[in-house]
Design a protein around this motif. Structure first.
Motif, PDB file in Angstrom:
ATOM      1  N   VAL A 161      56.929  46.250  30.309  1.00 53.79           N
ATOM      2  CA  VAL A 161      57.961  45.678  31.168  1.00 53.79           C
ATOM      3  C   VAL A 161      57.736  44.175  31.254  1.00 53.79           C
ATOM      4  O   VAL A 161      56.668  43.726  31.636  1.00 53.79           O
ATOM      5  N   THR A 162      58.745  43.420  30.827  1.00 51.46           N
ATOM      6  CA  THR A 162      58.619  41.954  30.935  1.00 51.46           C
ATOM      7  C   THR A 162      59.564  41.470  32.013  1.00 51.46           C
ATOM      8  O   THR A 162      60.647  42.022  32.204  1.00 51.46           O
ATOM      9  N   GLU A 163      59.157  40.438  32.728  1.00 52.95           N
ATOM     10  CA  GLU A 163      60.023  39.883  33.763  1.00 52.95           C
ATOM     11  C   GLU A 163      60.199  38.402  33.545  1.00 52.95           C
ATOM     12  O   GLU A 163      59.322  37.735  33.019  1.00 52.95           O
ATOM     13  N   GLY A 164      61.357  37.909  33.942  1.00 54.49           N
ATOM     14  CA  GLY A 164      61.555  36.472  33.800  1.00 54.49           C
ATOM     15  C   GLY A 164      62.748  36.008  34.602  1.00 54.49           C
ATOM     16  O   GLY A 164      63.606  36.816  34.965  1.00 54.49           O
ATOM     17  N   ASP A 165      62.806  34.720  34.879  1.00 59.17           N
ATOM     18  CA  ASP A 165      63.966  34.145  35.545  1.00 59.17           C
ATOM     19  C   ASP A 165      65.007  33.797  34.497  1.00 59.17           C
ATOM     20  O   ASP A 165      64.690  33.240  33.457  1.00 59.17           O
ATOM     21  N   ARG A 193      66.024  37.328  38.784  1.00 54.22           N
ATOM     22  CA  ARG A 193      64.772  37.836  38.223  1.00 54.22           C
ATOM     23  C   ARG A 193      65.094  39.136  37.491  1.00 54.22           C
ATOM     24  O   ARG A 193      65.639  40.075  38.055  1.00 54.22           O
ATOM     25  N   ARG A 194      64.790  39.171  36.209  1.00 54.09           N
ATOM     26  CA  ARG A 194      65.130  40.332  35.404  1.00 54.09           C
ATOM     27  C   ARG A 194      63.869  41.028  34.939  1.00 54.09           C
ATOM     28  O   ARG A 194      62.912  40.386  34.536  1.00 54.09           O
ATOM     29  N   SER A 195      63.869  42.339  34.984  1.00 53.42           N
ATOM     30  CA  SER A 195      62.769  43.024  34.315  1.00 53.42           C
ATOM     31  C   SER A 195      63.354  43.840  33.174  1.00 53.42           C
ATOM     32  O   SER A 195      64.443  44.407  33.285  1.00 53.42           O
ATOM     33  N   HIS A 196      62.671  43.841  32.080  1.00 54.15           N
ATOM     34  CA  HIS A 196      63.149  44.540  30.898  1.00 54.15           C
ATOM     35  C   HIS A 196      62.090  45.529  30.444  1.00 54.15           C
ATOM     36  O   HIS A 196      60.925  45.184  30.291  1.00 54.15           O
ATOM     37  N   HIS A 197      62.496  46.763  30.273  1.00 50.71           N
ATOM     38  CA  HIS A 197      61.555  47.792  29.860  1.00 50.71           C
ATOM     39  C   HIS A 197      61.778  48.118  28.390  1.00 50.71           C
ATOM     40  O   HIS A 197      62.864  48.564  28.005  1.00 50.71           O
ATOM     41  N   ASP A 198      60.785  47.855  27.578  1.00 53.45           N
ATOM     42  CA  ASP A 198      60.905  48.146  26.143  1.00 53.45           C
ATOM     43  C   ASP A 198      60.472  49.592  25.891  1.00 53.45           C
ATOM     44  O   ASP A 198      59.341  49.964  26.151  1.00 53.45           O
TER      45      ASP A 198
END
Ligand SMILES: [Zn+2]
Length: 229
Positions: free
Chosen positions: A90-94, A79-84
């Motif tokens: 913050v987007t999260e995805g598998d 599970r990754r979260s990415h902060h723009d």
């Protein structure tokens, strides 16, 4: 050595050096089979061999600072979260991965992909080499595509050659052109280093065609590739 094509093609002195390094590796690292992975002692030795290849020039110290190797049967989800920074979102995805290297943490591998590399050793891909390249890159802090370099390689020369090759690839990828180096390498400088390291060990002829300067620096850094010409 016979079950590992990359090791099998090394000359005798390098095979001896590799054998010593593999013994140290197996003594110091701890394997953990996850999610029902059937990890045999032979698998562990074959992973240790491929992990030790990139460290042969520098010896056991190149593999310091971490201990655990987590092995999944196949691709694993994270599970990754990415902060723009621009939007603050913050987007999260598998994300499905075949390998991962944590800074001062474990090496994570998909056993199915390790086995595929052993069956197809000269196709330009090698997940163990890729993750170990990240480990080498992280010996001097956060990964930036510039590992700790031995005295016979000038840091300046490395940075200039790698930056030029990275820019060239990024440009080709942005324009949708076919590239000799896998387009994943255009993600970042550290992914570039890991991907061209795979090519050095597994398909150096393609790397030489793609970028002779980078190919030469990797030969100086890792030693000659055992791949057939
Ligand atoms: Zn990577």
């Amino acid at each position: 050595m016979d079950a590992c094509p990359l090791a099998q093609r090394l000359d005798r002195p390098r095979q001896n050096a590799l054998r010593e390094l593999v013994c140290v590796f197996l003594a110091r690292k701890r394997f953990h089979a996850l999610a029902g992975a059937e990890l045999t002692p032979l698998h562990q030795t074959l992973i240790a061999m491929q992990a030790s290849l990139p460290a042969m020039r520098q010896g056991p110290r190149a593999l310091r600072g971490w201990r655990e190797i987590l092995v999944y049967p196949g691709e694993f989800k994270v599970r990754r979260s990415h902060h723009d920074d621009h939007s603050g979102v913050v987007t999260e995805g598998d994300e499905a991965l075949i390998g991962e290297a944590w800074e001062r943490g474990p090496l994570v591998l998909s056993l199915a992909d390790v086995q595929l590399d052993l069956e197809q050793p000269w196709d330009g891909f090698n997940v163990v080499v890729h993750e170990i390249a990240h480990k080498l890159d992280m010996l001097d802090g956060s990964p930036d595509g510039v590992p700790l370099l031995p005295p016979h390689i000038q840091r300046r020369q490395w940075i200039v050659a790698f930056q030029r090759a990275f820019d060239h690839l990024s440009n080709d990828v942005a324009r949708g052109r076919d590239t000799l180096i896998d387009s994943y390498a255009a993600e970042s400088a550290d992914e570039f280093f890991a991907v061209v390291s795979e090519l050095h060990w597994s398909q150096p002829s393609v790397l030489r065609r793609a970028d002779a300067a980078v190919a030469e620096l990797l030969t100086a850094y890792y030693g000659p590739s055992p791949a057939p010409h």
